[in-house]
Design a protein around this motif. Structure first.
Motif, PDB file in Angstrom:
ATOM      1  N   GLU B 477      16.161  31.707  42.333  1.00  0.00           N
ATOM      2  CA  GLU B 477      17.688  32.727  43.048  1.00  0.00           C
ATOM      3  C   GLU B 477      18.212  32.980  43.240  1.00  0.00           C
ATOM      4  O   GLU B 477      18.324  33.852  43.760  1.00  0.00           O
ATOM      5  N   ASN B 480      17.447  36.500  43.287  1.00  0.00           N
ATOM      6  CA  ASN B 480      16.995  36.933  45.645  1.00  0.00           C
ATOM      7  C   ASN B 480      18.428  36.721  46.588  1.00  0.00           C
ATOM      8  O   ASN B 480      18.343  37.701  47.403  1.00  0.00           O
ATOM      9  N   THR B 483      19.444  40.142  47.839  1.00  0.00           N
ATOM     10  CA  THR B 483      18.290  40.665  49.285  1.00  0.00           C
ATOM     11  C   THR B 483      19.099  40.433  49.869  1.00  0.00           C
ATOM     12  O   THR B 483      19.574  39.587  50.720  1.00  0.00           O
ATOM     13  N   TRP B 486      19.639  37.773  53.156  1.00  0.00           N
ATOM     14  CA  TRP B 486      17.754  36.680  52.372  1.00  0.00           C
ATOM     15  C   TRP B 486      18.810  35.424  52.616  1.00  0.00           C
ATOM     16  O   TRP B 486      20.320  35.433  52.804  1.00  0.00           O
ATOM     17  N   ARG B 487      18.216  34.389  52.616  1.00  0.00           N
ATOM     18  CA  ARG B 487      19.240  33.096  53.121  1.00  0.00           C
ATOM     19  C   ARG B 487      18.527  31.709  52.018  1.00  0.00           C
ATOM     20  O   ARG B 487      17.970  31.550  52.251  1.00  0.00           O
ATOM     21  N   SER B 504      24.790  42.178  49.216  1.00  0.00           N
ATOM     22  CA  SER B 504      23.706  43.413  49.511  1.00  0.00           C
ATOM     23  C   SER B 504      24.900  44.289  49.158  1.00  0.00           C
ATOM     24  O   SER B 504      24.540  45.408  48.498  1.00  0.00           O
TER      25      SER B 504
END
Lengths: 227, 553
Positions: B477, B480, B483, B486-487, B504
């Protein structure tokens, strides 16, 4: 506190809404929709404050700002949809005292307007010196060797704030709070731009300032008296 | 990512010790090594040096092979002609000698000996002091006559130069000439020279068969071959130098334009798009220049096009921004007026609607602001406004602003900054935005546990680590979290809010500074976000003053 506000904005709905909000705060307002006739209305209405949209048909908001500033020190608050450094700095450099970014909350706008109008209260008679300048606080005048210098109210406030405590180094945040009336963090570029404008009016050599001195990494302070 | 930092540090240390060892060598070996390294460097750098050297080496090889073959053939031919001349001469002289013997009337040993000496010295020996022919008369191996004559010879060589095989061959076949190649010493100071020995048989009246050997030393031929050899060496050396010079001139003609192309390409890549090569003539190099210029033209037009697109994109973002924001401002104010007067609505559902409207409008505004910010990065329109800032002050003001949220969530926020100023040339507005994002995230995901903020500084970089002790991040994660939209947990994210673009934007802000923004997390332990920025604007980061994960030293 009564006040007269001139709203220069081409968006009729926004202008009307601004009128409603200002009236709710007990302020008088007048609306003009295009840049070319803004100066004329300004002269007739003689407002205490101007709310000016940057993007205007006819004439650019920056140009209107420059024209008003050329004949009056009245506080100007820009309404801008841009947050890019260059645009904001351009707006401030053309003479605006403060700016609000769309979309703003009504309270935010009112706070900015109030902060600029607040100086209606008469101050105590007070005489200050900074560098080779003499400041008459109550008379709103700055003189060098008897010659008056023309400063806008905001520049005057900035100079007075520095002159009152010549031993203190002011961070940009403190100046934002004392001069602009920001309670929370504001945009420190306001301070930078207005210090530049102030220096261009009062310094002998704005490239090598001696009256408003930069303290690297901290902020500004008053230069040594007589320096 | 912190691991790579550690590896980099170790490798730097290794390089340092290797340099130290090399320096301690010194001495003559060091000088030789430096010269060798210098030569190797020149060899690798200079195409011309390589071409000239290879051409000369190949030239030397070809000339040597060719010269050797020619030399051998000339020697062979000279030798053959000497041998055949010798054979003809020997044949004629033998016939003459035989005729003399047949006319001779001597019968006694003394008379025969006298006759032999006469024949050998008057007829057979070369006239004058010419040493080109020596003669030896000696008794044949097969001769069994009672009269034995002494051997006669002219000059230094005696019958010892004649091999027993030749004598035996004459004995076996007395009717033919026999030839042998050998070496004789004519003059002691010259050493042995090659020679042709021609053997024939004459019949001495009353004394039987005698061998007549003609010895022809090949001094002349040896001298000729030495002269030819010297000429070959001189010619070969001259040719090699000539080939080298030709190679030098030719490569100069080719390399100079290629070098110029390299320089122009370098200037092009540094952004001077108007640079072109001079293209004269119609040869291959002119073709190179023309193609190069065409490539530059096409590059230039493509870049112009992209710049145009980027300008259009920026303009679009700016327009959308303005067009959307103005009505949104009106709505905002209208909603606030309605929301402020919601007590006056008789119907509770209308009042509640006004509340929902105001709340969702906030979210909408945040989302719009973030989207515009992201698209500004995408369009390359984001610019840095740098000044020297002490990050400790920035951290303090961000924490002060986040204090109300921290109190609401019950997460105490503490700053561990140390006494050293963490000054760096940064855009404070952007750095404050990154830190605000990290601090608010840490409080929101901190489950009410403490949030620690560390500020570190070294010679090249400043770093801020924001650490929470909440749910942490599951493996994978950490990569990520930056991103867009993304959650971590879709079910949970709804309650914590946020636009999904915050990190981001923070990452883009960090990149704009040439900085790093990295995440570390472990489920149940917590997560750490580290922002590292170079202290001087525009310089490159190599390491961070603070570790990313708590296990790192």
């Amino acid at each position: 506190m009564k006040g007269r506000v001139l709203v220069v904005d081409d968006d009729l709905a926004l202008a009307e809404m601004l009128g409603i909000v200002l009236r709710g705060e007990g302020l008088d307002s007048e609306h003009v929709a295009d840049g070319s006739s803004a100066l004329e209305v300004f002269r007739g209405y003689r407002p205490d404050l101007v709310l000016l949209d940057v993007m205007l048909p006819g004439q650019d908001g920056l140009e209107v700002c420059r024209q008003i500033r050329a004949e009056s020190g009245v506080p100007i608050v820009m309404l801008t949809a841009k947050t890019d450094t260059v645009d904001v700095v351009l707006g401030l450099e053309s003479g605006a005292d403060d700016y609000v970014v769309k979309p703003f909350k009504p309270q935010e706008l009112i706070a900015r307007v109030r902060a600029r109008l607040r100086r209606g209260d008469e101050p105590e008679p007070e005489r200050l010196g900074i560098g080779d300048l003499a400041i008459d606080v109550a008379g709103h005048s700055v003189t060098r060797g008897g010659e008056p210098l023309s400063l806008t109210p905001l520049e005057f406030d900035l100079l007075v704030a520095l002159a009152r405590k010549p031993w203190q180094v002011f961070t940009r945040e403190v100046l934002l709070e004392q001069v602009w009336g920001y309670r929370h963090a504001g945009d420190t570029r306001l301070v930078n731009v207005h210090v530049q404008r102030l220096r261009s009016k009062i310094e002998h050599d704005p490239e090598h300032p001696e009256i408003v001195v930069t303290v690297r990494g901290v902020g500004y302070k008053a230069g040594q008296a007589g320096a | 990512m912190s691991g790579s930092g550690a590896v980099r540090l170790r490798s730097v240390a290794g390089g340092g010790s290797a340099r130290g060892a090399r320096r301690s060598l010194g001495g003559p070996w060091g000088v030789v090594r430096r010269v060798l390294l210098g030569a190797r460097h020149r060899w690798r750098r200079s195409l011309r040096l390589r071409v000239v050297t290879t051409t000369m080496l190949l030239g030397v090889f070809a000339i040597t092979v060719l010269g050797s073959v020619l030399h051998a053939q000339i020697a062979n031919g000279l030798e053959r002609s000497r041998v055949s001349n010798a054979q003809y001469e020997a044949l004629a002289l033998t016939a003459q000698a035989q005729a003399q013997w047949l006319n001779s009337t001597s019968a006694s040993v003394d008379a025969l000996n006298q006759a032999a000496t006469d024949i050998v010295t008057r007829i057979l020996a070369a006239p004058g002091p010419d040493p080109r022919r020596f003669v030896v008369l000696t008794r044949s191996v097969s001769n069994d006559s009672d009269i034995v004559l002494a051997s006669v010879r002219t000059g230094a060589p005696d019958q010892s130069v004649v091999s027993p095989e030749l004598q035996q061959a004459l004995a076996d076949d007395p009717t033919h000439q026999h030839t042998q190649l050998t070496e004789v010493t004519v003059d002691r100071s010259d050493g042995p020279v090659p020679a042709v020995v021609v053997g024939t048989v004459v019949e001495v009246p009353n004394a039987g068969l005698y061998d007549l050997f003609f010895i022809y030393p090949m001094e002349q031929e040896v001298a000729t071959m030495a002269l030819i050899g010297r000429a070959f060496v001189v010619a070969g050396a001259t040719l090699t130098l000539l080939v080298g010079a030709v190679a030098w001139v030719v490569t100069r003609q080719v390399v100079t334009p290629v070098r110029r192309a390299g320089e122009v390409a370098q200037r092009l890549s540094s952004g001077r798009l108007n640079e072109r090569m001079p293209a004269k003539g119609e040869d291959d190099l002119a073709l190179l220049a023309t193609s190069f210029n065409n490539m530059a033209d096409s590059l230039q037009s493509q870049i112009r096009q992209l710049e145009g697109l980027s300008a259009v994109q920026q303009r679009f973002v700016s327009d959308v921004s303005h067009e959307l924001r103005t009505p949104l401002t009106t709505i905002r104010m209208a909603v606030d007026v309605i929301h402020g007067n919601r007590e006056e609505f008789v119907d509770a559902s209308v009042a509640r609607s006004a509340e929902l409207l105001a709340g969702e409008l906030d979210r909408f505004e945040e989302l719009l602001a973030d989207l515009l910010e992201i698209s500004r990065f995408d369009a390359g329109a984001a610019a840095l406004d740098v000044e020297a800032v002490d990050l400790r002050g920035t951290v303090e003001s961000v924490v002060a602003a986040a204090r109300p949220l921290a109190e609401k969530r019950g997460s105490p926020v503490s700053v561990l900054a140390g006494g050293v100023p963490a000054e760096a040339e940064v855009d404070e507005r952007r750095v404050a935005r990154i830190l605000r994002n990290l601090v608010v995230n840490a409080i929101e995901h901190g489950d009410g546990r403490p949030v620690d903020i560390h500020v570190g500084v070294d010679d090249d970089a400043v770093a801020v680590v924001v650490e929470d002790h909440g749910v942490g991040l599951r493996p994978g994660e950490a990569a990520n979290v930056f991103t867009r939209f993304w959650r971590a947990d879709p079910a949970r994210a709804r309650t914590t809010g946020g636009t999904g673009l915050g990190l981001s934007i923070s990452l883009e802000d960090a990149r704009l500074h040439n900085g790093w923004l990295q995440a570390w997390g472990e489920p149940g332990v917590g997560s750490r976000f580290r922002l590292t920025l170079p202290r001087r604007a525009g310089s490159t980061l190599h390491a961070s003053p603070l570790p990313l994960s708590p296990e790192d030293p």
